[in-house]
Design a protein around this motif. Sequence first.
Motif, mmCIF file in Angstrom:
data_model
loop_
_atom_site.group_PDB
_atom_site.id
_atom_site.type_symbol
_atom_site.label_atom_id
_atom_site.label_comp_id
_atom_site.label_asym_id
_atom_site.label_seq_id
_atom_site.Cartn_x
_atom_site.Cartn_y
_atom_site.Cartn_z
ATOM 1 N N GLY A 168 0.799 -1.227 0.000
ATOM 2 C CA GLY A 168 0.000 0.000 0.000
ATOM 3 C C GLY A 168 0.826 1.268 0.000
ATOM 4 N N ALA A 169 2.069 1.178 -0.430
ATOM 5 C CA ALA A 169 2.972 2.333 -0.404
ATOM 6 C C ALA A 169 2.461 3.467 -1.296
ATOM 7 C CB ALA A 169 4.367 1.906 -0.853
ATOM 8 N N THR A 170 2.899 4.684 -0.957
ATOM 9 C CA THR A 170 2.523 5.875 -1.730
ATOM 10 C C THR A 170 3.772 6.691 -2.029
ATOM 11 O OG1 THR A 170 0.344 5.989 -0.673
ATOM 12 C CG2 THR A 170 1.143 7.979 -1.762
ATOM 13 N N MET A 171 3.883 7.172 -3.239
ATOM 14 C CA MET A 171 4.966 8.084 -3.615
ATOM 15 C C MET A 171 4.368 9.411 -4.052
ATOM 16 S SD MET A 171 8.031 7.760 -6.442
ATOM 17 C CE MET A 171 7.005 8.263 -7.804
ATOM 18 N N THR A 172 4.817 10.474 -3.430
ATOM 19 C CA THR A 172 4.337 11.820 -3.752
ATOM 20 C C THR A 172 5.502 12.642 -4.258
ATOM 21 O OG1 THR A 172 2.725 11.647 -1.944
ATOM 22 C CG2 THR A 172 3.114 13.841 -2.863
ATOM 23 N N ALA A 173 5.291 13.378 -5.348
ATOM 24 C CA ALA A 173 6.348 14.197 -5.940
ATOM 25 C C ALA A 173 5.936 15.662 -5.944
ATOM 26 C CB ALA A 173 6.662 13.725 -7.356
ATOM 27 N N ASP A 174 6.912 16.533 -5.793
ATOM 28 C CA ASP A 174 6.680 17.978 -5.750
ATOM 29 C C ASP A 174 7.591 18.645 -6.771
ATOM 30 O OD1 ASP A 174 6.713 20.694 -5.236
ATOM 31 O OD2 ASP A 174 6.876 20.508 -3.069
ATOM 32 N N GLY A 175 6.969 19.075 -7.875
ATOM 33 C CA GLY A 175 7.716 19.804 -8.893
ATOM 34 C C GLY A 175 7.351 21.272 -8.939
ATOM 35 N N GLY A 176 6.262 21.629 -8.255
ATOM 36 C CA GLY A 176 5.848 23.017 -8.196
ATOM 37 C C GLY A 176 5.482 23.628 -9.532
ATOM 38 N N ARG B 214 9.521 -2.389 5.445
ATOM 39 C CA ARG B 214 9.261 -2.019 4.053
ATOM 40 C C ARG B 214 9.001 -0.519 3.941
ATOM 41 N NH1 ARG B 214 5.599 -6.524 0.854
ATOM 42 N NH2 ARG B 214 7.080 -8.265 1.024
ATOM 43 N N ILE B 215 9.209 -0.008 2.751
ATOM 44 C CA ILE B 215 8.988 1.418 2.500
ATOM 45 C C ILE B 215 7.503 1.671 2.305
ATOM 46 C CG2 ILE B 215 9.419 3.307 0.887
ATOM 47 C CD1 ILE B 215 12.128 1.888 0.262
ATOM 48 N N THR B 216 6.964 2.570 3.102
ATOM 49 C CA THR B 216 5.543 2.885 3.003
ATOM 50 C C THR B 216 5.271 4.228 2.321
ATOM 51 O OG1 THR B 216 5.636 3.810 5.237
ATOM 52 C CG2 THR B 216 4.898 1.522 5.019
ATOM 53 N N ARG B 217 6.214 5.165 2.464
ATOM 54 C CA ARG B 217 6.030 6.489 1.853
ATOM 55 C C ARG B 217 7.332 6.956 1.226
ATOM 56 N NH1 ARG B 217 1.673 9.762 3.261
ATOM 57 N NH2 ARG B 217 2.504 11.000 1.539
ATOM 58 N N ILE B 218 7.208 7.557 0.060
ATOM 59 C CA ILE B 218 8.340 8.222 -0.592
ATOM 60 C C ILE B 218 7.904 9.638 -0.920
ATOM 61 C CG2 ILE B 218 9.953 8.232 -2.537
ATOM 62 C CD1 ILE B 218 9.382 5.251 -2.899
ATOM 63 N N TRP B 219 8.699 10.613 -0.511
ATOM 64 C CA TRP B 219 8.440 12.010 -0.852
ATOM 65 C C TRP B 219 9.592 12.476 -1.731
ATOM 66 C CZ3 TRP B 219 7.919 10.362 4.315
ATOM 67 C CH2 TRP B 219 6.604 10.337 4.804
ATOM 68 N N ALA B 220 9.302 12.804 -2.977
ATOM 69 C CA ALA B 220 10.338 13.205 -3.926
ATOM 70 C C ALA B 220 10.182 14.686 -4.258
ATOM 71 C CB ALA B 220 10.242 12.365 -5.194
ATOM 72 N N VAL B 221 11.125 15.489 -3.818
ATOM 73 C CA VAL B 221 11.069 16.934 -4.064
ATOM 74 C C VAL B 221 11.910 17.265 -5.285
ATOM 75 C CG1 VAL B 221 11.551 19.218 -3.128
ATOM 76 C CG2 VAL B 221 10.722 17.405 -1.619
ATOM 77 N N ARG B 222 11.265 17.863 -6.293
ATOM 78 C CA ARG B 222 11.945 18.211 -7.548
ATOM 79 C C ARG B 222 11.884 19.708 -7.830
ATOM 80 N NH1 ARG B 222 11.227 16.272 -12.494
ATOM 81 N NH2 ARG B 222 13.505 16.185 -12.616
ATOM 82 N N ASN B 223 11.087 20.438 -7.095
ATOM 83 C CA ASN B 223 10.983 21.885 -7.287
ATOM 84 C C ASN B 223 12.362 22.515 -7.070
ATOM 85 O OD1 ASN B 223 10.552 24.648 -7.084
ATOM 86 N ND2 ASN B 223 8.608 24.433 -6.013
#
Length: 317
Positions: free
Chosen positions: A224-232, A295-304
């Motif tokens: 049930g993992a979630t990956m969220t990305a922020d490119g702004g 296990r990895i449950t959340r990934i936050w990827a900041v690209r802004n």
Amino acid sequence: MSTPSEPGHERSEPGLSAVVDERRQLINLAYRLLGSLAEAEDAVQETYTRWYAMSRQRQEAIESPGAWLTTVASRICLDMLGSARARRERYVGAWIPEPLPDRTEWFSGPASGGRTEPADPADRVTLDESVNMAFLVVLESMTPAERVAFILHDVFRYPFAEVAEIVGRTPAACRQLASSARRRIGAAQAPAAATAGQAGLVRDFKEAWEAKDIKALIDLLDPGATMTADGGGMVGTVLRPVEGSERIAQYLIHIADKAPGLTLLERTVNGQPGLVAQHAGVTVTVAAFSLTGGRITRIWAVRNPEKLRPWTENGQS
């Protein structure tokens, strides 16, 4: 964790000793309140602007410059949090708090000549459990008053009587605000610190991604993992969270295929093991992780790019 400044500052030169020495404390406070280093710097700058706008006589009449600066900075942050909510509703894609590197790898903005210099120690945020990404994301769900009351009391250990003066509510109301904030954190189960195996798990994740081993990636991710990305809206990225281990793994392989030459580096992100992706030597993504049950449950990827200033030596992103 940080503690509030004591009132016994040197009084002979309030503009130098008691005031300048508070900068790091104020940066630490403002970053936790706002989740943005850039906004924290603005808040602290405004605080000092108000201090130096006063006459020397008024400055010397203040019993504790540190307490005055903290009160003013907190109120400025409270106002900024209110307006930030409206701005973030207009933000393109998901808004993720600004990630911070380990103190040894912190860089300020471009200096004269175009080169980037190491940041002043007074501008660095102390990395502890109150700035890990999972914790900051939960803080984003709070009302401005909840966030300020909780951070001032539970993180910086200010008594509710002082919090009440800052927030403009009664001590009892502030106690309720902090209690509500604690419930939010408990419900989200934000980890207080990195698990012992996080560094190894992040390393395995990095190696699986580099090898484009989709099965290994799926095994490292919670179903049930979630990956969220922020490119702004400034760089290309997914605008909505990617959910499920298989979808995340497929997306990561897609990125690897689309961006050949991407270099992955193990780095400390907000005090915990994370990854930095560089392309042609330039930091383009900073990823933070949350784990549960190995296990990895959340990934936050900041690209802004605007949120990656402390991560780049050449002032680019």
